[in-house]
Design a protein around this motif. Structure first.
Motif, PDB file in Angstrom:
ATOM      1  N   VAL A 169       0.815  -1.215   0.000  1.00  0.00           N
ATOM      2  CA  VAL A 169       0.000   0.000   0.000  1.00  0.00           C
ATOM      3  C   VAL A 169       0.850   1.268   0.000  1.00  0.00           C
ATOM      4  N   ARG A 170       2.141   1.110   0.032  1.00  0.00           N
ATOM      5  CA  ARG A 170       3.054   2.257  -0.024  1.00  0.00           C
ATOM      6  C   ARG A 170       3.011   2.824  -1.439  1.00  0.00           C
ATOM      7  N   PRO A 171       2.845   4.135  -1.579  1.00  0.00           N
ATOM      8  CA  PRO A 171       2.723   4.705  -2.926  1.00  0.00           C
ATOM      9  C   PRO A 171       4.012   4.586  -3.731  1.00  0.00           C
ATOM     10  N   TRP A 172       3.833   4.235  -5.017  1.00  0.00           N
ATOM     11  CA  TRP A 172       4.958   4.228  -5.939  1.00  0.00           C
ATOM     12  C   TRP A 172       4.504   4.745  -7.278  1.00  0.00           C
ATOM     13  N   PRO A 173       5.169   5.734  -7.833  1.00  0.00           N
ATOM     14  CA  PRO A 173       6.320   6.401  -7.243  1.00  0.00           C
ATOM     15  C   PRO A 173       5.908   7.216  -6.030  1.00  0.00           C
ATOM     16  N   PRO A 174       6.879   7.515  -5.163  1.00  0.00           N
ATOM     17  CA  PRO A 174       6.545   8.289  -3.971  1.00  0.00           C
ATOM     18  C   PRO A 174       6.023   9.677  -4.341  1.00  0.00           C
ATOM     19  N   VAL A 175       5.259  10.253  -3.459  1.00  0.00           N
ATOM     20  CA  VAL A 175       4.748  11.605  -3.659  1.00  0.00           C
ATOM     21  C   VAL A 175       5.858  12.584  -3.310  1.00  0.00           C
ATOM     22  N   MET A 176       6.163  13.479  -4.241  1.00  0.00           N
ATOM     23  CA  MET A 176       7.220  14.459  -3.994  1.00  0.00           C
ATOM     24  C   MET A 176       6.695  15.559  -3.085  1.00  0.00           C
TER      25      MET A 176
END
Length: 190
Positions: A169-176
């Motif tokens: 559930v970790r966002p990819w790509p990460p939110v900048m």
């Protein structure tokens, strides 16, 4: 610099070691050298991850994976890691490393590695590893078949499955972070 000499030494030392079952534990011994430390005079956290290679590659050799990788022209890569640092390792400390596969799913093989000093665990790393080929990630079931093993994984420990679930559930790509300040831009502006 990558510790090539140390890696060759570990492969040489373990070349005649008894073969291990896929989930067997490879035990190796290491010294924290001055070039492994950071400015706080302890084993650098990034170097720790590099030193874990010194256990994983001989483990792969002892379980027969290296032979299969060479035969099929496959590679081995790390696709994630979760690390706990709990005790300091200082220059010239001797540590014992334990490396083992704990199981696999449809994409990855999960490895547990620990460092021990005087019988006390200093560090534990849970790795997500992938075998790769020209077409991308090779399914562990195919790797097990190539190794002549049953493709059924032992049940993954609950803490390993919890990490897999959390990472899914970790966002990819990460939110900048748009509020982040670029120090290079600040320097140019002044």
């Amino acid at each position: 610099m990558y510790p090539f000499v140390r890696m060759f030494k570990e492969l040489f030392v373990s070349r005649n070691a008894a073969p291990l079952p896929l989930t067997g534990t490879h035990v190796s011994h290491h010294i924290c050298w001055p070039w492994d430390i950071d400015m706080w005079m302890e084993l650098n956290n990034g170097r720790t991850l590099t030193l874990f290679d010194l256990g994983r590659i001989p483990l792969a050799q002892r379980v027969g994976l290296i032979r299969v990788l060479r035969k099929n022209r496959w590679g081995l890569t790390m696709a994630g890691v979760s690390v706990r640092y709990r005790r300091r390792v200082k220059p010239f400390d001797r540590v014992e490393m334990h490396s083992r596969a704990v199981g696999w799913d449809d994409k990855f093989i999960y490895l547990d590695q620990t460092l021990w000093k005087n019988g006390e665990c200093t560090t534990q790393a849970l790795y997500r590893s992938a075998v790769t080929g020209k077409g991308g990630v090779i399914a562990p079931a195919r790797v097990m078949e190539a190794m002549g093993l049953d493709d059924n994984s032992p049940p993954l420990p609950a803490w390993v499955q919890a990490w897999i679930d959390a990472d899914a559930v970790r966002p990819w790509p990460p939110v900048m972070d748009e509020s982040a300040v670029d120090t290079e831009e600040m320097r140019k502006a002044s």
